[in-house]
Structure formats: C-alpha cells, structure tokens
Write a protein that holds these residues in place. Structure first.
Motif, PDB file in Angstrom:
ATOM      1  N   ASP A 128       0.839  -1.203   0.000  1.00  0.00           N
ATOM      2  CA  ASP A 128       0.000   0.000   0.000  1.00  0.00           C
ATOM      3  C   ASP A 128       0.871   1.249   0.000  1.00  0.00           C
ATOM      4  OD1 ASP A 128      -2.347  -1.523   0.036  1.00  0.00           O
ATOM      5  OD2 ASP A 128      -2.329  -1.629   2.232  1.00  0.00           O
ATOM      6  N   VAL A 129       1.949   1.225   0.779  1.00  0.00           N
ATOM      7  CA  VAL A 129       2.888   2.349   0.827  1.00  0.00           C
ATOM      8  C   VAL A 129       3.600   2.486  -0.519  1.00  0.00           C
ATOM      9  CG1 VAL A 129       4.979   3.234   1.956  1.00  0.00           C
ATOM     10  CG2 VAL A 129       3.173   2.145   3.325  1.00  0.00           C
ATOM     11  N   LEU A 130       4.003   1.360  -1.085  1.00  0.00           N
ATOM     12  CA  LEU A 130       4.659   1.372  -2.390  1.00  0.00           C
ATOM     13  C   LEU A 130       3.717   1.924  -3.457  1.00  0.00           C
ATOM     14  CD1 LEU A 130       6.977   0.722  -4.327  1.00  0.00           C
ATOM     15  CD2 LEU A 130       6.142  -1.641  -4.401  1.00  0.00           C
ATOM     16  N   ALA A 131       2.464   1.504  -3.432  1.00  0.00           N
ATOM     17  CA  ALA A 131       1.490   2.000  -4.413  1.00  0.00           C
ATOM     18  C   ALA A 131       1.331   3.511  -4.297  1.00  0.00           C
ATOM     19  CB  ALA A 131       0.147   1.304  -4.230  1.00  0.00           C
ATOM     20  N   GLU A 132       1.263   4.020  -3.085  1.00  0.00           N
ATOM     21  CA  GLU A 132       1.186   5.484  -2.882  1.00  0.00           C
ATOM     22  C   GLU A 132       2.407   6.164  -3.473  1.00  0.00           C
ATOM     23  OE1 GLU A 132      -1.026   7.621  -1.594  1.00  0.00           O
ATOM     24  OE2 GLU A 132      -2.503   6.185  -0.852  1.00  0.00           O
ATOM     25  N   ARG A 133       3.585   5.567  -3.265  1.00  0.00           N
ATOM     26  CA  ARG A 133       4.823   6.135  -3.806  1.00  0.00           C
ATOM     27  C   ARG A 133       4.790   6.125  -5.333  1.00  0.00           C
ATOM     28  NH1 ARG A 133       8.982   3.110  -1.282  1.00  0.00           N
ATOM     29  NH2 ARG A 133       9.431   1.914  -3.125  1.00  0.00           N
ATOM     30  N   LEU A 134       4.308   5.035  -5.928  1.00  0.00           N
ATOM     31  CA  LEU A 134       4.236   4.955  -7.393  1.00  0.00           C
ATOM     32  C   LEU A 134       3.240   5.970  -7.951  1.00  0.00           C
ATOM     33  CD1 LEU A 134       4.327   1.091  -7.963  1.00  0.00           C
ATOM     34  CD2 LEU A 134       6.177   2.746  -8.307  1.00  0.00           C
ATOM     35  N   ILE A 135       2.163   6.202  -7.240  1.00  0.00           N
ATOM     36  CA  ILE A 135       1.160   7.157  -7.705  1.00  0.00           C
ATOM     37  C   ILE A 135       1.665   8.589  -7.548  1.00  0.00           C
ATOM     38  CG2 ILE A 135      -1.119   8.096  -7.117  1.00  0.00           C
ATOM     39  CD1 ILE A 135      -2.033   5.169  -7.094  1.00  0.00           C
ATOM     40  N   ASN A 136       2.281   8.864  -6.425  1.00  0.00           N
ATOM     41  CA  ASN A 136       2.721  10.237  -6.144  1.00  0.00           C
ATOM     42  C   ASN A 136       4.047  10.607  -6.791  1.00  0.00           C
ATOM     43  OD1 ASN A 136       0.455  10.825  -4.533  1.00  0.00           O
ATOM     44  ND2 ASN A 136       1.410   9.806  -2.790  1.00  0.00           N
ATOM     45  N   ASN A 137       4.936   9.622  -6.997  1.00  0.00           N
ATOM     46  CA  ASN A 137       6.280   9.917  -7.493  1.00  0.00           C
ATOM     47  C   ASN A 137       6.618   9.231  -8.811  1.00  0.00           C
ATOM     48  OD1 ASN A 137       7.240  11.472  -5.093  1.00  0.00           O
ATOM     49  ND2 ASN A 137       6.803   9.529  -4.094  1.00  0.00           N
TER      50      ASN A 137
END
Length: 186
Positions: free
Chosen positions: A163-172
C-alpha cells in the motif's frame, strides 16, 4: 533470501534498482514514459496490464505492487482482482479486454499475438499506439518479473508495504526518489 547482496530494507525490485543505479536509470525512464506518460490509456489501465503480466508470470512481488497501484488509481479493488482470474469477465471495456488479452499473450511469447488479436483490438477502438504500448508494457514487465524472481528478491515482511509502495508509485512515478530510500530503514 536474495541471490545477491541488496539492502535489506528494500524488498523486490527497489533493492535491485538501487544495487545498480546505472542500469536502473534507463528502465526506470522507460517505465515512467509507458505507465505515467501521456496516453489515451489511463494510468489505472496501464497498471492493469502490469498486473496481468506479473500475475501470469507468478511474480508475487510485482503482482502485489501493481495490483495495489491499480486499485488506488481505479478507486476500488474488484477490477484488478478480476483481470487476474478472468479477463473476459472483468469490469473493463471491451477494448481493454482485448488489450489485456494481447498483454497476456506477449507474456507467454510475442509470437502468440496474432492478426486476430490485433483486429479484435482495433474493432473495439484500440489505436496503433495503444496496441504498441500494451505490447511494450507487457514485454517490460516480463523483464521486471524475471529480474525480481531471477535474483530471488525478498517479499516484504509486512503486506502493508505494498500500500505504501502504491502510494509512492502514484505520487512519485517510477523514477528514483531524489532523496533515495534510506528513510525506509527501520
């Protein structure tokens, strides 16, 4: 346990990309263009392509990462789950079903993509660029899946990592974080 020494706090692909930043850079750039660049396919649809290929290749890390990213982009979790089990029944457009089928064929062998696949995709409104990018995303994720599994990378201990990785992929996106990844050490 990974086959080579990678940073323990960076499971999956991230540890490998950090291991050799010079080879990581061009594939990161290609991934950024294909999954986050300008396209008539949404970011969620492109993440579904990565999900279908990674799932078909049984790459647990990449499947979990791109399922989580697709879920965030789509705002729900049903679609990514369905494309992994039955593309034909998934709640996506007919065009997307044809593109996901092409991606799944590429996963097995590029030679399995037939004129019939392409004609069906075009009949459902797929453009040459969408077909091109689908094939290239599928081929790229075969590379990633084999890279991750071929070097025996570790899965994160905490499934919430995805979930944290997905947020990073979406935001960065897919480029290396400017500050690196030391902040992820516990």
């Amino acid at each position: 346990m990974p086959h080579i020494a990678v940073e323990e706090h960076l499971p999956g692909i991230t540890g490998l990309l950090e291991f050799r930043k010079d080879t990581a850079q061009p594939i990161r750039e290609l991934t950024q263009i294909l999954l986050r660049g300008t396209s008539t396919l949404t970011e969620g649809e492109r993440e579904l392509i990565a999900t279908v290929v990674s799932n078909g290749n049984n790459c647990k890390f990449c499947t979990a990462a791109h399922t989580a990213a697709a879920d965030l982009f789509l705002g729900e979790s049903e679609t990514a789950g369905m494309v992994k089990t039955d593309i034909a029944a998934a709640p996506v457009s007919e065009k997307m079903k044809t593109l996901l089928t092409i991606a799944d064929s590429v996963r097995e062998s590029g030679k399995l993509v037939t004129t019939t696949h392409i004609e069906k995709a075009k009949a459902e409104g797929a453009t040459d660029l969408e077909i091109h990018d689908t094939v290239l995303i599928a081929a790229l994720f075969c590379l990633y899946n084999r890279y991750v599994d071929g070097l025996g990378t570790a899965l994160p201990a905490d499934p919430g990592y995805f979930d944290v990785l997905a947020e990073r992929l979406i935001n960065n996106g897919y480029m290396r974080l400017p500050q690196g990844y030391d902040h992820l050490k516990k």
